[in-house]
Write a protein that holds these residues in place. Structure first.
Motif, PDB file in Angstrom:
ATOM      1  N   ALA A   1       0.726  -1.104  -0.019  1.00 32.65           N
ATOM      2  CA  ALA A   1       0.134   0.025   0.217  1.00 32.65           C
ATOM      3  C   ALA A   1       0.842   1.237   0.110  1.00 32.65           C
ATOM      4  N   GLY A   2       2.078   1.159   0.166  1.00 32.32           N
ATOM      5  CA  GLY A   2       3.001   2.300   0.068  1.00 32.32           C
ATOM      6  C   GLY A   2       3.671   2.222   1.120  1.00 32.32           C
ATOM      7  N   ASP A   3       4.876   3.256   0.990  1.00 30.93           N
ATOM      8  CA  ASP A   3       5.970   3.480   2.079  1.00 30.93           C
ATOM      9  C   ASP A   3       5.686   4.777   2.890  1.00 30.93           C
ATOM     10  N   LEU A   4       6.480   5.151   3.783  1.00 33.35           N
ATOM     11  CA  LEU A   4       6.653   6.197   4.623  1.00 33.35           C
ATOM     12  C   LEU A   4       7.893   6.755   4.950  1.00 33.35           C
ATOM     13  N   GLU A   5       8.170   7.685   5.353  1.00 31.76           N
ATOM     14  CA  GLU A   5       9.675   7.891   5.678  1.00 31.76           C
ATOM     15  C   GLU A   5       9.827   8.129   7.248  1.00 31.76           C
ATOM     16  N   LEU A   6      10.999   7.647   8.012  1.00 27.83           N
ATOM     17  CA  LEU A   6      11.154   7.924   9.225  1.00 27.83           C
ATOM     18  C   LEU A   6      12.567   8.478   9.392  1.00 27.83           C
ATOM     19  N   SER A   7      12.569   9.634  10.129  1.00 27.30           N
ATOM     20  CA  SER A   7      13.900  10.360  10.395  1.00 27.30           C
ATOM     21  C   SER A   7      14.592   9.970  11.701  1.00 27.30           C
ATOM     22  N   LEU A   8      15.886   9.983  11.644  1.00 25.49           N
ATOM     23  CA  LEU A   8      16.745   9.363  12.424  1.00 25.49           C
ATOM     24  C   LEU A   8      18.029  10.360  12.768  1.00 25.49           C
TER      25      LEU A   8
ATOM     26  N   ILE B   1      20.290   7.046  19.643  1.00 30.22           N
ATOM     27  CA  ILE B   1      19.668   7.450  18.363  1.00 30.22           C
ATOM     28  C   ILE B   1      18.358   8.210  18.987  1.00 30.22           C
ATOM     29  N   GLY B   2      18.107   9.261  18.298  1.00 31.72           N
ATOM     30  CA  GLY B   2      16.802   9.883  18.346  1.00 31.72           C
ATOM     31  C   GLY B   2      16.043   9.489  17.144  1.00 31.72           C
ATOM     32  N   PHE B   3      14.561   9.399  17.243  1.00 31.00           N
ATOM     33  CA  PHE B   3      13.941   9.216  16.028  1.00 31.00           C
ATOM     34  C   PHE B   3      12.621   9.821  16.001  1.00 31.00           C
ATOM     35  N   ASP B   4      12.109  10.033  15.094  1.00 28.77           N
ATOM     36  CA  ASP B   4      10.816  10.823  15.122  1.00 28.77           C
ATOM     37  C   ASP B   4       9.703   9.567  14.718  1.00 28.77           C
ATOM     38  N   PRO B   5       8.842   9.053  15.597  1.00 24.90           N
ATOM     39  CA  PRO B   5       7.859   8.292  15.201  1.00 24.90           C
ATOM     40  C   PRO B   5       6.865   8.616  13.904  1.00 24.90           C
ATOM     41  N   ARG B   6       6.297   7.637  13.362  1.00 22.65           N
ATOM     42  CA  ARG B   6       5.768   7.847  12.082  1.00 22.65           C
ATOM     43  C   ARG B   6       4.484   9.096  12.663  1.00 22.65           C
ATOM     44  N   GLY B   7       4.337   9.998  11.585  1.00 21.58           N
ATOM     45  CA  GLY B   7       3.397  10.958  11.687  1.00 21.58           C
ATOM     46  C   GLY B   7       3.974  12.278  12.447  1.00 21.58           C
ATOM     47  N   VAL B   8       5.272  12.213  13.060  1.00 19.78           N
ATOM     48  CA  VAL B   8       5.885  13.136  14.059  1.00 19.78           C
ATOM     49  C   VAL B   8       6.966  13.960  13.397  1.00 19.78           C
ATOM     50  N   ALA B   9       6.909  15.185  13.399  1.00 18.52           N
ATOM     51  CA  ALA B   9       8.012  16.017  12.685  1.00 18.52           C
ATOM     52  C   ALA B   9       8.344  15.708  11.595  1.00 18.52           C
ATOM     53  N   ARG B  10       9.501  15.200  11.341  1.00 12.40           N
ATOM     54  CA  ARG B  10      10.188  14.808   9.967  1.00 12.40           C
ATOM     55  C   ARG B  10       9.794  13.479   9.236  1.00 12.40           C
ATOM     56  N   SER B  11       8.952  12.800  10.148  1.00 11.58           N
ATOM     57  CA  SER B  11       8.536  11.683   9.522  1.00 11.58           C
ATOM     58  C   SER B  11       7.406  11.152   8.884  1.00 11.58           C
ATOM     59  N   THR B  12       7.094  11.760   7.883  1.00  4.94           N
ATOM     60  CA  THR B  12       5.891  11.709   7.079  1.00  4.94           C
ATOM     61  C   THR B  12       4.916  12.234   7.889  1.00  4.94           C
TER      62      THR B  12
ATOM     63  N   CYS C   1      -7.053  17.217   8.335  1.00  6.10           N
ATOM     64  CA  CYS C   1      -5.746  16.239   8.872  1.00  6.10           C
ATOM     65  C   CYS C   1      -5.796  15.249   7.545  1.00  6.10           C
ATOM     66  N   LYS C   2      -7.061  14.552   7.485  1.00  2.71           N
ATOM     67  CA  LYS C   2      -7.349  13.591   6.355  1.00  2.71           C
ATOM     68  C   LYS C   2      -6.774  14.273   5.007  1.00  2.71           C
ATOM     69  N   ALA C   3      -7.373  15.223   4.524  1.00  2.00           N
ATOM     70  CA  ALA C   3      -7.096  15.750   3.173  1.00  2.00           C
ATOM     71  C   ALA C   3      -5.622  16.023   3.107  1.00  2.00           C
ATOM     72  N   LYS C   4      -4.915  16.580   4.060  1.00  2.00           N
ATOM     73  CA  LYS C   4      -3.380  17.114   3.950  1.00  2.00           C
ATOM     74  C   LYS C   4      -2.482  15.822   4.013  1.00  2.00           C
ATOM     75  N   THR C   5      -2.831  15.202   4.998  1.00  2.00           N
ATOM     76  CA  THR C   5      -2.004  13.916   5.232  1.00  2.00           C
ATOM     77  C   THR C   5      -2.196  12.830   4.356  1.00  2.00           C
ATOM     78  N   GLY C   6      -3.288  12.285   4.008  1.00  2.00           N
ATOM     79  CA  GLY C   6      -3.693  11.302   3.296  1.00  2.00           C
ATOM     80  C   GLY C   6      -3.629   9.944   3.986  1.00  2.00           C
ATOM     81  N   ALA C   7      -3.233   8.885   3.436  1.00  2.00           N
ATOM     82  CA  ALA C   7      -3.343   7.498   3.711  1.00  2.00           C
ATOM     83  C   ALA C   7      -2.527   7.272   4.926  1.00  2.00           C
ATOM     84  N   PRO C   8      -1.384   7.810   5.435  1.00  2.00           N
ATOM     85  CA  PRO C   8      -0.698   7.782   6.631  1.00  2.00           C
ATOM     86  C   PRO C   8      -1.342   7.885   7.946  1.00  2.00           C
ATOM     87  N   LEU C   9      -2.434   8.874   7.607  1.00  2.00           N
ATOM     88  CA  LEU C   9      -3.142   9.391   8.755  1.00  2.00           C
ATOM     89  C   LEU C   9      -3.881   8.210   9.691  1.00  2.00           C
ATOM     90  N   GLU C  10      -4.307   7.189   8.808  1.00  2.00           N
ATOM     91  CA  GLU C  10      -5.031   6.055   9.349  1.00  2.00           C
ATOM     92  C   GLU C  10      -3.848   5.022  10.215  1.00  2.00           C
TER      93      GLU C  10
END
Length: 495
Positions: free
Chosen positions: A65-72, A119-130, A172-181
């Motif tokens: 269904a597609g990918d997202l990015e995680l920042s570390l 290592i610091g990481f932004d969880p999905r949906g947070v800051a630089r991680s999609t 949020c749904k309109a601007k974020t798209g599928a990852p919001l779910e």
């Protein structure tokens, strides 16, 4: 307009604790192995650290269904590295990248910096991680600070909040798209296991604060065999319902407020007089007054009860900030709003120029709406509001009706809040502070009991979380555990 709605048993280091060329992926589904086996391209970034991004599937159950990015971001060990130590600052919605990049000494002490690649990481949906994206700055100001019309708890007042919630969720749904779910904590825990493998570790070494304890406990429940050493500081009880969280936090912040007042009245600059009970009554009157007649600020915003409560809560996270809380109360008593808005803005991530430094509000709401179940029946909410006011007579009523927001969220929770036992996991350290307002001590007690391998470390003190906050006892317990595998045979009950 939003509602406020939180001694020694030596264990030798495990064989997989250090970096590994081929970290264990034997139990990973073939469709997911490309994510686990991806090669991370680390590049130099600010302050001598290294940065990278990783790929994760939007939906772990359907990687097509597609990918997202995680920042570390990574700070290399100043000595010989045992392995990687992942750090999460909580929230949900706080940036682990920012924590490590900008506040490394606050996140971990020198001992951990010497022994681990931090290592610091932004969880999905947070800051630089999609990131979850919803509103521009002007819209966010309206969402956070506008006064809800009508009497608090009335049908009209509830309806207005429902409209605000629906509009926010739709944006949020309109601007974020599928990852919001899929920004829920279970998905983030699966990301964390993938990141563990991608950096070359067979087991996870992890330090999670506040909400980060729920992420860490969720990880242990899903991947008990992959647990190396986990420290969960400022614990959340994973079995609590949304209402239980609000009720316990209401009592926690009220207890912290009373502790502040008891301390305040020993000094000469306290804006209150009489007893602690007298001062609590005065604060209750103050909240009621601005709820009925908000105070205008120079920028046109209005200081109502919700914003004032946020401004009260913010300095209660650390006892060092209590003198500034006194200044704020003094100013509000004189009709001023400057300090109150400074505190509320800092809590909400709003800069002095009116912009928002990150997406913490969007991420906080999106993650929480997926992690809990909600019921916005007006009769039930009014009943719960009465229970909150009984539990916390001064601030409880202003933390009620939060279900209105997430009940209107575009996606609902797919998981139940339940105890996490993590059967088969290595020992896990749970740190709890006795008068922690945001994650009350009882939650740390509960989590340590629930985990089959949980060990409680109590910090007898004030403020949110216990590690690296001035207690040598707590720091020693955490450092010995993470570095040497030493687990306290009994709770050290630190001061």
């Amino acid at each position: 307009m939003t509602l406020s709605g939180c001694v020694t048993a030596f264990l030798p280091p495990k064989s997989g604790a250090g970096p590994s060329v081929t970290p264990g992926t034997s139990d990973v589904d073939a469709a997911l192995k490309p994510y686990y086996e991806q090669q991370l391209a680390w590049t130099s970034c600010d302050k001598g650290m290294e940065c990278t991004t990783a790929k994760a599937p939007v939906n772990w159950d359907d990687p097509s269904a597609g990918d997202l990015e995680l920042s570390l971001v990574r700070h290399r060990a100043t000595g010989k590295a045992i392995g990687s130590l992942f750090v999460n600052p909580g929230g949900p919605g706080a940036s682990g990248v920012d924590l490590v990049a900008n506040s490394l000494d606050f996140a971990v002490d020198k001992t951990l910096q010497q022994n681990f690649d931090v290592i610091g990481f932004d969880p999905r949906g947070v800051a630089r991680s999609t990131p979850v994206t919803c509103y521009d700055a002007k819209q966010m100001d309206s969402f956070l600070y506008d006064i809800t019309p009508g009497e608090r708890g009335s049908d009209a007042w509830i309806a207005s909040n429902e409209t605000s919630a629906t509009e926010f969720g739709d944006a949020c749904k309109a601007k974020t798209g599928a990852p919001l779910e899929y920004v829920d904590t279970q998905s983030a825990a699966k990301d964390l296991d993938m990141l563990r493998a991608a950096v070359g570790d067979n087991e996870l070494y992890y330090l999670g604060y506040s909400y980060g304890t729920f992420l860490g406990a969720t990880y242990a429940g899903l991947f008990p065999k992959n647990v190396g050493r986990l420290v969960l500081d400022g614990a959340i009880d994973p079995s609590t319902s949304n209402f239980d969280v609000v009720e316990t936090q209401s009592k926690g912040f009220e207890s912290a407020l009373r502790a502040y007042l008891a301390d305040c009245m020993t000094g000469k600059d306290c804006p209150f007089s009489g007893s602690v009970d007298d001062a609590m009554t005065r604060i209750g009157q103050m909240l009621a007054a601005v709820d009925a007649n908000p105070i205008p600020a120079s920028d046109g915003r209005l200081l109502g009860a919700n914003t004032l409560l946020t401004a009260i809560i913010y300095p209660l996270y650390q006892a060092d900030a209590w003198p500034y809380l006194s200044q704020m109360f003094d100013e509000v008593m004189r009709g001023g709003t400057s300090i109150a808005f400074q505190f509320a803005d800092q809590y909400n991530g709003r800069d002095a120029n009116g912009t928002y430094a990150d997406n913490q509000t969007e991420a906080f709401n999106a993650i929480n709406c997926l992690d809990y179940s909600y019921n916005d029946d007006p009769t039930l909410m009014r009943q719960q509001a009465a229970e909150l006011e009984k539990a916390a007579p001064v601030i409880g009523k202003y933390m009620a009706y939060g279900d209105t927001f997430c009940a209107k969220w575009p996606y609902q929770s797919r998981t139940e809040r339940t105890e996490i036992h993590a059967k088969g996991a290595a020992p896990i350290l749970v740190v709890g502070t006795t008068n922690d307002p945001a994650t009350p001590y009882v939650w740390a007690q509960n989590l340590a009991k629930q985990l089959d391998s949980g060990h409680l470390v109590t910090y007898k003190g004030e403020g949110h979380t216990g590690y690296n906050k001035g207690s040598t006892c707590v720091n020693d317990a955490v450092d010995r555990y993470l570095v040497d595998g030493t687990v306290p045979s009994t709770d050290p009950k630190c001061t």
